[in-house]
Enzyme design. Structure first.
Site, mmCIF file in Angstrom:
data_model
loop_
_atom_site.group_PDB
_atom_site.id
_atom_site.type_symbol
_atom_site.label_atom_id
_atom_site.label_comp_id
_atom_site.label_asym_id
_atom_site.label_seq_id
_atom_site.Cartn_x
_atom_site.Cartn_y
_atom_site.Cartn_z
ATOM 1 N N HIS A 164 0.831 -1.202 0.000
ATOM 2 C CA HIS A 164 0.000 0.000 0.000
ATOM 3 C C HIS A 164 0.868 1.256 0.000
ATOM 4 C CE1 HIS A 164 -2.847 -3.006 1.601
ATOM 5 N NE2 HIS A 164 -3.767 -2.250 1.056
ATOM 6 N N ASP B 274 -4.828 -6.372 -7.517
ATOM 7 C CA ASP B 274 -5.074 -5.619 -6.298
ATOM 8 C C ASP B 274 -5.284 -4.154 -6.703
ATOM 9 O OD1 ASP B 274 -5.343 -5.039 -3.598
ATOM 10 O OD2 ASP B 274 -3.547 -6.111 -3.000
#
Length: 489
Positions: free
Chosen positions: A181, A252
């Site tokens: 992230h 993702d």
């Protein structure tokens, strides 16, 4: 239909702004032909609202709508109005595949009751790195056999309830020290090491997995240049050609810094589709979604995407939606699964060292994080006041809250002469607590915190109310912990 005729939204998954489908967002979905949406906490208020939102999304996106959410259990659970399921590592600690299947069937029933038809679970990462900042208790454990055992059960639980599962994060996020992230990790392992480790759960279970999510991680042994999400060698060469996988490949979130900070969002989407992905998760601000859709539209019209591969992607996505229709089953009552979920949390409870409850009614000092914050995909843990209030039903509690472990004066706390209880509630390990001297450590979130605190511990693998209830039952002498740490301590 040729790629030039295909609306780019067919190959895109987006998120939406709020708990209702406003007309501007509905028009946006229609204009681009978007059929896939991922829901987050911002979209969730209560079961009735969520059911209405899913109904409205399906009316706009059509019968092939895919409505997805991260509903793993533990800290990765957006709705807070259903009984909470334990984390994967809690199930790994209980180590009963039948229990894992039952818990995942309950998770699937929760989603099906409102019309969500795709769950981004289970996690098949083998968490071999205690310092992993993003996986931790989201994995079943640190050995391939355990992950395979429970991953298979989780997939069966979803399949029985006709909710599509999605294994992640391929080829494996369990041995990283960076969070994708926030940065672009790399796993510096040989092909042989990957074959014997990270690959094993995916290779073993892909035949049962309707979908697989890619990892934004570079594996130099497979492709020295591109992260798996953008690597044709990984997605097409390994997953499609060598392993003959014909389920859906979804990326993702392309808004994660591993991609966003290193590639243009639109360029990355096209690269992912060229690499072999069927669906690109284009999350974020509307203008970013528009830029991604424009880039894919250009690639479709300009012949940058293979016609046969694109046709196969559409076929896979439509087959997934037909297998698990986004239709709410209002006859389901998620509250009915509360007993099995409570049992699962209780059976996961594990002890480290000679953990002994203080005598009931005695004065104790509780040291706990004042206000844990939400961390990336994980929800915020229980705060110090909540823990003190609950322990206060059993003890005379003096609360010592902290924002940073550096604030704590352990010798002074010990000098008070009272039983000293430390509760850790953060995802990350607590290296600043290496000098801690509690009499009892309640590891209420990241179980790897027991590696940093040299004290007897009770490990819950999560902070949800059901996990805390299991601790209280142990403190009262009503529960004998039977879980075992599913990693090497």
């Amino acid at each position: 239909m040729t790629p030039a005729d295909l609306l780019p939204g067919t190959l895109m998954m987006v998120d939406i702004p709020g708990p209702t489908l406003d007309e501007a967002t509905a028009a946006f979905l229609r204009r681009w032909g978007i059929r896939s949406v991922c829901l987050f906490g911002k979209n969730v208020q209560n079961a009735g609202q969520l059911r209405g939102l899913c109904r409205d999304l399906r009316l706009v996106m059509g019968e092939n709508a895919l409505i997805a959410i991260d509903h793993e259990g533990g800290a990765i659970t957006r709705p807070d109005f259903w009984p909470f399921a334990p984390s994967a590592m809690a199930l790994g600690a209980a180590d009963d595949p039948a229990l894992t299947e039952a818990v995942n069937a309950a998770l699937a029933r929760q989603l099906r009751s409102v019309g969500i038809n795709w769950n981004f679970a289970p996690v098949l990462d083998i968490n071999v790195n205690p310092a992993n900042p993003v996986i931790g208790e989201r994995a079943y454990g640190d050995d391939a056999a355990r992950v395979i055992r429970h991953g298979r059960a989780a997939l069966l639980g979803h399949a029985c309830e006709e909710v599509a599962a999605c294994v992640k994060h391929f080829p494996g996020h369990g041995d990283t020290h960076l969070d994708s992230h926030l940065a672009l990790p790399a796993v510096q392992k040989s092909r042989a090491e990957l074959e014997g480790g990270e690959f094993a759960p995916f290779r073993e279970l892909l035949g049962q997995a309707p979908a697989v999510m890619t990892a934004h991680i570079v594996y130099p042994a497979l492709d020295p240049r591109h992260p798996a999400t953008l690597s044709r060698a990984v997605l097409h060469g390994l997953l499609r050609d060598q392993w003959n996988y014909d389920g859906v490949i979804v990326t993702d979130s392309m808004g994660m810094q591993a991609i966003d900070a290193n590639y243009g969002r639109g360029e990355a989407a096209v690269l992912a589709l060229q690499a072999g992905a069927d669906l690109v998760m284009a999350l974020g601000r509307r203008e970013v979604q528009e830029a991604t859709l424009d880039a894919v539209d250009w690639a479709l019209k300009g012949g940058q995407l293979d016609a046969l591969a694109t046709a196969h992607s559409v076929r896979r996505l439509e087959a997934l939606a037909r297998r698990a229709p986004a239709l709410a089953d209002e006859a389901l009552d998620p509250a009915a699964d509360a007993p099995v979920l409570r049992e699962a949390w209780a059976r996961a409870l594990s002890t480290v060292g000679a953990a002994t409850p203080p005598p009931l009614g005695s004065p104790v000092i509780l040291v706990a994080h004042r206000t844990p914050l939400r961390e990336n995909v994980s929800e915020a843990a229980a705060d110090a006041e909540t823990l003190a209030r609950e322990l206060g039903t059993l003890y005379d509690v003096t609360l010592v809250p902290f924002e940073s472990p550096d604030e704590l004066n352990w010798p002074a706390l010990k000098a008070a002469g009272l039983p000293l209880i430390l509760a850790t509630t953060a995802r990350h390990r607590h290296p600043a607590l290496k000098g801690a001297q509690p009499d009892l450590h309640l590891a209420l979130y990241n179980p790897y915190a027991v590696l940093d605190v040299d004290a007897p511990a009770v490990v819950t693998y999560g902070f949800r109310p059901e996990a805390r209830a299991a601790v209280l039952a142990w403190l009262r002498g009503e529960l004998l912990p039977s879980g075992r740490l599913p990693f090497r301590a």
